[in-house]
Scaffold this motif. Structure first.
Motif, short mmCIF file in Angstrom:
data_model
loop_
_atom_site.label_atom_id
_atom_site.label_comp_id
_atom_site.label_asym_id
_atom_site.label_seq_id
_atom_site.Cartn_x
_atom_site.Cartn_y
_atom_site.Cartn_z
N SER A 9 40.92 34.56 53.09
CA SER A 9 42.32 34.97 53.11
C SER A 9 42.53 36.09 52.10
N THR A 10 43.78 36.58 52.06
CA THR A 10 44.08 37.68 51.15
C THR A 10 43.88 37.27 49.69
N GLY A 11 44.39 36.09 49.35
CA GLY A 11 44.23 35.63 47.97
C GLY A 11 42.78 35.46 47.59
N GLN A 12 42.01 34.93 48.52
CA GLN A 12 40.58 34.76 48.25
C GLN A 12 39.89 36.10 48.07
N ALA A 13 40.31 37.10 48.86
CA ALA A 13 39.72 38.42 48.72
C ALA A 13 40.01 39.00 47.35
N MET A 14 41.24 38.76 46.85
CA MET A 14 41.56 39.21 45.49
C MET A 14 40.61 38.57 44.49
N ALA A 15 40.40 37.27 44.64
CA ALA A 15 39.51 36.57 43.72
C ALA A 15 38.11 37.16 43.80
N LEU A 16 37.68 37.46 45.02
CA LEU A 16 36.34 38.04 45.20
C LEU A 16 36.23 39.36 44.44
N VAL A 17 37.25 40.23 44.62
CA VAL A 17 37.17 41.55 44.00
C VAL A 17 37.21 41.43 42.47
N ILE A 21 34.30 42.57 39.89
CA ILE A 21 34.48 43.61 38.87
C ILE A 21 34.13 43.08 37.48
N LEU A 22 34.76 41.99 37.09
CA LEU A 22 34.58 41.49 35.73
C LEU A 22 33.22 40.84 35.61
N GLY A 23 32.46 41.30 34.67
CA GLY A 23 31.13 40.73 34.50
C GLY A 23 30.46 41.38 33.32
N VAL A 24 29.50 42.22 33.62
CA VAL A 24 28.72 42.82 32.55
C VAL A 24 29.48 43.95 31.85
N ALA A 218 44.01 45.58 46.83
CA ALA A 218 43.60 46.65 45.91
C ALA A 218 44.53 46.69 44.71
N ALA A 219 45.83 46.69 44.95
CA ALA A 219 46.79 46.83 43.85
C ALA A 219 46.69 45.66 42.88
N VAL A 220 46.71 44.45 43.42
CA VAL A 220 46.75 43.27 42.54
C VAL A 220 45.46 43.14 41.75
N SER A 221 44.32 43.28 42.44
CA SER A 221 43.07 43.02 41.71
C SER A 221 42.80 44.10 40.67
N ILE A 222 43.01 45.36 41.06
CA ILE A 222 42.78 46.42 40.06
C ILE A 222 43.80 46.27 38.93
N GLY A 223 45.03 45.88 39.28
CA GLY A 223 46.05 45.69 38.25
C GLY A 223 45.66 44.63 37.24
N ILE A 224 45.21 43.48 37.75
CA ILE A 224 44.82 42.38 36.85
C ILE A 224 43.66 42.82 35.96
N VAL A 225 42.68 43.46 36.58
CA VAL A 225 41.50 43.87 35.81
C VAL A 225 41.89 44.88 34.74
N THR A 226 42.75 45.85 35.11
CA THR A 226 43.16 46.85 34.14
C THR A 226 43.89 46.20 32.97
N ALA A 227 44.80 45.28 33.29
CA ALA A 227 45.53 44.59 32.22
C ALA A 227 44.56 43.86 31.30
N PHE A 228 43.61 43.18 31.91
CA PHE A 228 42.63 42.43 31.13
C PHE A 228 41.82 43.37 30.24
N ILE A 279 29.49 32.46 33.72
CA ILE A 279 30.15 32.26 35.01
C ILE A 279 30.60 33.60 35.60
N MET A 280 31.16 34.46 34.71
CA MET A 280 31.64 35.76 35.19
C MET A 280 30.47 36.59 35.71
N VAL A 281 29.37 36.59 34.95
CA VAL A 281 28.20 37.34 35.39
C VAL A 281 27.69 36.78 36.71
N PHE A 282 27.69 35.46 36.78
CA PHE A 282 27.17 34.81 37.98
C PHE A 282 27.98 35.21 39.21
N THR A 283 29.31 35.25 39.07
CA THR A 283 30.13 35.62 40.23
C THR A 283 29.91 37.09 40.60
#
Lengths: 365, 539
Positions: A9-17, A21-24, A218-228, A279-283
């Motif tokens: 679903s859309t929410g799951q796709a956000m989680a995937l992205v 992104i977040l990892g190494v 695209a907007a939500v996931s990049i937004g969350i990552v940028t904020a982080f 966990i982050m690296v693993f994902t």
């Protein structure tokens, strides 16, 4: 190929992205931006977010245009059979390379902070094996796994950074706006590279339930990552200082070394927090490993994508063992980052333009 | 000729007992001749000394006499019922039957409809059903010159009364538990749900045991696909015997390699009723007080019936406590080993020093020390279960206190390890579901191994592997980790806190209920009522 019910679903796709992104890259991002812009590093992250968002929008446009088609199908459609095949192969090799770099970087951090005497090979092989175990179940279970672990590392990361707050000196971020614009522009590209990961959706996009909300993803996931990332960079730089951040190999974890837990239950918590970072690296690893596998499966029009996972396994392992030392690994990281610009921005852009030209041409004919 | 008949007959005999779908063999019909019927019936149950057969003559003294034969199994029938309501009615009251009714079919109809004062009477025309019914505790009645027989429900045997369940004790809540009798168990559920939509489908399982297995669900709530799947899997069981619901559980679960129970088992009718109303399917098996609930999620195994009877603050706190206990039950020794052997820097200096001081003189590594203690504890637990009550307590005192103390004094283990293993064990007992607790204890050994190989990294590897397994595990098509896998925060909330009852308006998702709404909005209702009153007042 994916099975029919193996869709996200859309929410799951956000989680995937976000997980891809977040990892190494978060371990070295503060050093990169501090090197280029000093106290203005947070501006780089914001601009990098904007660039990454533009790239993500282009990819989203590509996915929306070729709704439901596999990556190989639409590249072959747009660029012709041979070029499409070549593009698919290049993407697959890129994904394999990212896997290898991520793994090796992870192994170096583990050797430095957690397991000083354990050989890198052990760390790499165990994590890769687990990743193999995860991706062979398919896209949807993999994303479900990411969703479940999302709160664990997210909360840990936030709490860890909050614990640093009493040692933070925000005056380190002053004076602002002293960096020349060309430097900022150039540096923000490298910041944008650390947000690479959206390109997994180019191949995983075929597993979306609906492509209606790709722009939202695209907007939500990049937004969350940028904020982080802004949060991370501000905390790290203001705690260590610009000069210190520039000099350290992994400034993010250096910050953790000086954290103490109130109540004195644990003295040093960098080990448990780095463990959560696993966990982050693993994902991230699993997202790219899966993308590589599915791209290969599409290339050869295989009915079952699983068989490609064990085939890629030795390649990822050997590639990850190629760099001789950390410095060489840095070059590999840079190389992979440059490739990310090619595969995350340039090729999708070509696909988009060529696709729309072809569509218009087809209409006028 | 006789030999051929015997072999033929023998083949038939094996056929009824080994038939695939456990249904009785209906092909061998009853004869008109009662002697033939008695002979064949006795051959079916030859050498069964617990068979009671009685031949007698019934009828108006002036009219034709009817020979009858009655079969049942000693001990399975209610003697009083057979004496008073069957024998007495037939032998005494049948004499007063007018002559025109005492011939042939008419007499048979009268016996069936008017003479036998037994609640359940059924007509059959074959031996297979008759034999099965008699073996289940019914009484078979054959009448001369009739190729039909009567099955009278006279079931009544020595059974345990309804008692407080031993494994699911609660402070607040009903004290009734299931018993070993199928009908009693179904009745206990029925007493809680007086709804014609509560359906009970009974099938018989086991070639030899012919155990009654009931599938209960509420039509209109339970998803028909789940009900169908349960029935399909149950019908696929072809085994010699089903003695306990554990047999069924292991034969129809989704993944038999998993550590985790894929059914929730309960001894409590109130839990069963609550789960039925959430859209679950209940499997009740004869001869056992444990009913199975399907589908099941990981988090529902952490629930105790009390959670919904107690106020929500308390229930929520206890739920979080159980989660913590589960975490400790799986990882306490492993965490300790990882910290001591791989990451001593994590511990505060004072604590590290005191641990070092207590470990002085202990000849083993921390891993071996932990392993010895954990194994000793498992042995103690096992010994305590097998022994009768008072001796069991002695084992606890001797094993726990005396040996533990002596081991520390002798310098074999460090006192901190004893504390840790005790915490680990007690935590595992705080998990309400026994099967789940065992799974966590098993995991403790695996985590210990992983931690001794690679410290915290080993632990996180174990955690990742475990999560991958749980994420992909399904119970009758429902995600085992539901509702955490979706993005519905409102539903995910119920894992860690038990929301106030008025706020649980919907049934859980994992059962895919047909009717989602659990309750009407209470507040809206009250507001509506208030409005009406105001209107009345104005008028």
């Amino acid at each position: 190929m994916l099975m029919d019910d193996d869709r996200i679903s859309t929410g799951q796709a956000m989680a995937l992205v976000i997980n891809a992104i977040l990892g190494v890259s978060l371990t070295i991002l503060p050093r990169d931006v501090a090197k280029t812009a000093g106290p203005d590093c947070w501006i780089l992250v914001i601009l990098g977010g904007v660039f990454a968002f533009i790239a993500a929008l282009i990819i989203a446009a590509v996915i929306t245009r070729f709704n439901g088609k596999t990556f190989t199908e639409y590249t072959s459609f747009v660029l012709g059979r041979p070029a499409g095949f070549l593009a698919g192969a290049l993407y697959a090799f890129y994904f394999v390379l990212v896997c290898a770099v991520v793994l090796r970087n992870f192994a170096e951090v583990m050797k430095n902070f957690v397991l000083e005497t354990t050989p890198r090979e052990f760390v790499i092989i165990t994590l890769l094996l687990l990743s193999f175990y995860l991706i062979r179940h398919g896209l949807e279970p993999m994303v479900r796994f990411m969703v479940i672990n999302f709160p664990i590392w997210f909360i840990t990361a936030i709490v860890a950074l909050i614990l640093t707050l009493n040692k933070v000196d925000f005056s380190e971020l002053l004076p602002s706006f002293r960096t020349p614009p060309d430097k900022i522009l150039f540096g923000s590209v490298s910041a944008a590279i650390s947000m690479a990961g959206f390109e997994v959706l180019m191949v995983a996009g075929q597993g979306l339930k609906t492509t209606r909300h790709v722009y939202k993803i695209a907007a939500v996931s990049i937004g969350i990552v940028t904020a982080f990332y802004i949060y991370l960079v501000v905390i790290v730089v203001s705690m260590l200082g610009v000069d210190e951040t520039r000099r350290l190999l992994w400034p993010t974890f250096a910050v953790l070394r000086s954290i103490t837990v109130p109540g004195g239950v644990l003295e040093r918590i960098e080990a448990p927090i780095i463990i959560v970072w696993v966990i982050m690296v693993f994902t991230t690893l699993s997202a790219y490993y899966f993308s590589a596998t599915i791209t290969f499966a599409n290339l050869f029009k295989a009915k079952e994508f699983k068989i490609f996972a064990p085939l890629l396994f030795p390649w990822i392992y050997f590639l990850s063992m190629m760099p001789q030392n950390v410095l060489e690994l840095e070059n590999w990281l840079k190389f992979a980052g440059n490739l990310a610009v090619v595969f995350g921005l340039i090729i999708p852009f070509i696909l988009l333009i060529a696709g729309s030209v072809k569509a218009r041409w087809g209409k006028s004919k | 000729m006789g030999k051929i008949f015997d072999t033929l007959f023998h083949r038939r005999k094996t056929e009824i007992f080994y038939e695939r779908d456990m249904a009785p063999d209906r092909s061998r019909k009853l004869y008109k001749d009662i002697d033939e019927n008695i002979r064949i019936f006795n051959e079916y149950l030859a050498d069964c000394d617990d068979l009671i057969s009685r031949e007698f003559v019934v009828g108006n003294p002036g009219g034709p006499k009817h020979r009858m034969a009655l079969f049942n199994i000693d001990g399975l029938v209610d003697k009083r019922l057979v004496h008073e309501e069957i024998m007495k009615s037939l032998m005494l009251f049948a004499r007063q039957v007018p002559l025109e009714y005492s011939v042939g079919d008419k007499f048979f109809q009268l016996v069936k409809d008017g003479l036998l004062t037994v609640a359940e009477v059924r007509e059959i025309d074959n031996f297979g059903e008759a034999v099965l019914a008699v073996l289940s505790g019914d009484t078979a009645l054959f009448i001369d010159k009739l190729d039909r027989g009567l099955i009278l429900n006279t079931r009544g045997w020595e059974k345990r009364s309804v008692q407080e369940p031993a494994t699911e004790a609660v402070i607040r809540g009903p004290r009734e538990g299931f018993t070993e009798t199928y009908r009693v168990n179904v009745a206990l559920v029925r007493r809680r749900i007086k709804d014609p939509n509560l359906k009970v489908q009974t099938i018989r399982l086991g070639r030899h045991t012919r155990t009654d297995v009931g599938v209960l669900y509420i039509k209109g709530i339970a998803n028909p696909s789940i009900v169908e799947e349960v029935l399909k899997r149950l019908n696929s069981i072809d085994t010699s015997g089903v003695l306990e619901s554990g047999y069924i559980e292991q034969m129809i679960e989704d993944n038999w390699l998993s550590f985790f129970p894929q059914f929730r088992r309960t001894e409590r009718p109130d839990v069963a009723a609550a789960s039925l109303m959430e859209g679950n399917v209940l499997i009740i098996c004869d001869n056992t007080p444990f009913a199975l609930i399907a589908p099941t999620t990981f988090y529902s195994l952490f629930q105790s019936p009390e959670d919904y009877y107690e106020r929500w603050y308390i229930a929520s706190l206890i739920r979080i406590l159980r989660m913590t206990a589960a975490f400790l039950a799986a990882t306490a020794p492993a965490l300790y080993v990882a910290m001591i052997s791989f990451h001593p820097g994590m511990l505060p200096t004072d604590l590290a020093l005191s641990i070092g001081a207590t470990r002085e003189g202990v000849p083993f590594t921390t891993t071996v020390e932990a392993l010895i203690m954990m194994l000793a504890l498992e042995v103690l637990r096992e010994a305590g279960i097998r022994l009768p009550g008072p001796i069991g307590q002695t084992i606890g005192i001797v094993g726990g206190l005396v040996v533990g103390e002596a081991a520390v004094r002798a310098g074999i283990v460090s006192p901190i390890m004893v504390i840790l293993i005790a915490i680990n064990a007690i935590s595992s007992f705080a998990i309400p579901n026994f099967s789940l607790a065992v799974a966590f204890r098993l995991l403790a050994f695996i985590f210990l191994f992983l931690a001794s190989v690679a410290g915290l990294y080993g632990l996180i590897l174990g955690y990742l592997g475990l999560t991958i397994h749980l994420v992909t595990l399904k119970s009758f098509g429902s995600n085992y980790l539901s509702p955490l896998v979706s993005f519905k925060m409102k539903k995910a909330w119920d894992i860690f806190v038990r929301p106030p009852l008025p706020s649980i308006k919907e049934r859980p998702d994992y059962t895919k209920p047909l009717d989602r709404e659990r309750m009407r909005d209470l507040r809206q209702d009250q507001e509506g009522r208030g409005g009406d009153e105001n209107a009345d007042g104005r008028r």
